[in-house]
Write an enzyme that holds these catalytic residues in place. Sequence first.
Site, PDB file in Angstrom:
ATOM      1  N   HIS A   1      42.206 -11.548 -44.982  1.00 48.80           N
ATOM      2  CA  HIS A   1      43.122 -11.996 -44.081  1.00 48.80           C
ATOM      3  C   HIS A   1      44.642 -11.602 -44.380  1.00 48.80           C
ATOM      4  CE1 HIS A   1      44.834 -13.926 -40.609  1.00 48.80           C
ATOM      5  NE2 HIS A   1      45.724 -14.930 -41.454  1.00 48.80           N
TER       6      HIS A   1
ATOM      7  N   GLN B   1      55.675 -16.428 -33.972  1.00 51.62           N
ATOM      8  CA  GLN B   1      55.628 -16.665 -35.530  1.00 51.62           C
ATOM      9  C   GLN B   1      56.314 -15.468 -36.339  1.00 51.62           C
ATOM     10  OE1 GLN B   1      51.407 -16.642 -36.753  1.00 51.62           O
ATOM     11  NE2 GLN B   1      52.061 -16.181 -38.909  1.00 51.62           N
TER      12      GLN B   1
ATOM     13  N   ASP C   1      43.307 -23.067 -36.235  1.00 50.96           N
ATOM     14  CA  ASP C   1      44.804 -22.952 -36.311  1.00 50.96           C
ATOM     15  C   ASP C   1      45.360 -22.103 -35.387  1.00 50.96           C
ATOM     16  OD1 ASP C   1      47.487 -22.941 -37.130  1.00 50.96           O
ATOM     17  OD2 ASP C   1      47.263 -21.800 -38.654  1.00 50.96           O
TER      18      ASP C   1
ATOM     19  N   THR D   1      43.068 -18.841 -42.874  1.00 48.50           N
ATOM     20  CA  THR D   1      42.187 -17.947 -42.172  1.00 48.50           C
ATOM     21  C   THR D   1      40.941 -17.542 -42.987  1.00 48.50           C
ATOM     22  OG1 THR D   1      43.723 -17.351 -40.363  1.00 48.50           O
ATOM     23  CG2 THR D   1      42.068 -16.086 -40.511  1.00 48.50           C
TER      24      THR D   1
ATOM     25  N   ARG E   1      54.643  -6.386 -42.183  1.00 46.11           N
ATOM     26  CA  ARG E   1      55.104  -5.547 -43.007  1.00 46.11           C
ATOM     27  C   ARG E   1      54.636  -4.200 -43.262  1.00 46.11           C
ATOM     28  NH1 ARG E   1      54.174 -10.355 -45.233  1.00 46.11           N
ATOM     29  NH2 ARG E   1      52.575  -9.591 -46.491  1.00 46.11           N
TER      30      ARG E   1
ATOM     31  N   ASP F   1      48.438 -26.308 -44.343  1.00 48.98           N
ATOM     32  CA  ASP F   1      47.600 -25.264 -44.265  1.00 48.98           C
ATOM     33  C   ASP F   1      47.896 -24.081 -45.233  1.00 48.98           C
ATOM     34  OD1 ASP F   1      45.666 -23.652 -42.735  1.00 48.98           O
ATOM     35  OD2 ASP F   1      47.005 -22.632 -41.495  1.00 48.98           O
TER      36      ASP F   1
ATOM     37  N   GLU G   1      42.622 -18.988 -35.391  1.00 52.25           N
ATOM     38  CA  GLU G   1      42.394 -18.673 -36.817  1.00 52.25           C
ATOM     39  C   GLU G   1      41.276 -19.621 -37.114  1.00 52.25           C
ATOM     40  OE1 GLU G   1      46.073 -19.348 -39.191  1.00 52.25           O
ATOM     41  OE2 GLU G   1      46.491 -17.252 -38.753  1.00 52.25           O
TER      42      GLU G   1
HETATM   43 MN    MN Z   1      46.226 -20.795 -40.620  1.00 53.21          MN
END
Ligand code: MN
Length: 389
Positions: A150, A257, A250, A377, A159, A143, A216
Amino acid sequence: MKLNHTHDPAARSWVASANGHADFPIQNLPYAMFGKKGEYLHWRAGVAIGDQVLDLTALHGQQLLSGLEAAALEVAAGPSQKVLGLNAFMASGPQTWTALRHALFALLSADAPAATQAAVQACLVPQADAVYRLPVNLHNYTDFYTSIHHARNVGRIARPDADPLTPNFQWLPIAYHGRASSVVISGTPFHRPMGQALPPGAKAPVYGPCARLDFELEMGIYIGQGNDLGQPVPLERAEDQIFGMCLLNDWSARDHQFWEMAPLGPFLGKNFCTSVSPWIVTLEALAPFRVPAVERPAPEPQPLPYLDSEHNRTLGGLDVQLAVGIESAQHRAQGLAASEISRTSFRHQYWTVAQMVTQHTVGGCNLQSGDLLGTGTISGPTPDQSGAI
Ligand code: MN
């Protein structure tokens, strides 16, 4: 990929439902592996035309083709598909793909002789009676992460104190190696994933069900012939390696995550399920939708020479219109259509499909026939063009 008579917008089919069909006019002719509802495990290759599926195994039995066209149909619909799905056809290469597309176009064209139409008519199955499986025996799934919009959106969330773009983003198409075993055909149910998450302000993680499930919006790329280990695919030959493209979701457990992915990347947050569309639209069918790659005005970094070409700059992009709708249990209970929450185009992607193939192989990695690459994405420049929540 040059335009040819199979792209003519005026072309019509004797399959009446194909003419003016939003998804499956005669200019598209996408592939799937399908069976009939209620049948036991009799999967075969099919091509969408209007509201029908053309059963390629049945067509093979009609012996309407000769020469290279017959050989191409033999690869797509012969005995090997029972074991391999469309892998063998994907491995056969661009000449064979084009031969079969052009043969099917002629058989389905309004200009086809009456006897041909009758023979092909006998090979049509209504899509309403069809079920689908994965179109290939999938061995590898990678991926990418190629939308700059995105990447900026995610960077601001993950972040908040740093530059939303990582320093590598504008220099190379980045990716992680995903999990092929949990790629499923669209509509397959899956379990809400369990895992660890670090709640905001907490000192220690909690174990529990995902509380931030996301989608996604992506496209998938199916690899054709593949390359040998240690033999990179140069940019000028990268598109010959692409059999076609699908839709890909996705599914992402964001709470899991964000806690797990530093420093090695996505793991349980992504590996519980990835959904793909049954239909694969060939790169040849997408030829009318080629557009320039995204412009990079100075002082943005320009691609290094191995990721740059005149062809890629002028025609490397694809203007594929995409939309996301959410259909909840409440929608279904009230008989409502899905609520559209996003609409965008693949043309905004910062890196092209050719650049993804070249980057994947430049170190010597071998892509194999039927491998699946997610594009990452697909988000456009404005919030209503976001390909994820
Ligand atoms: Mn993805």
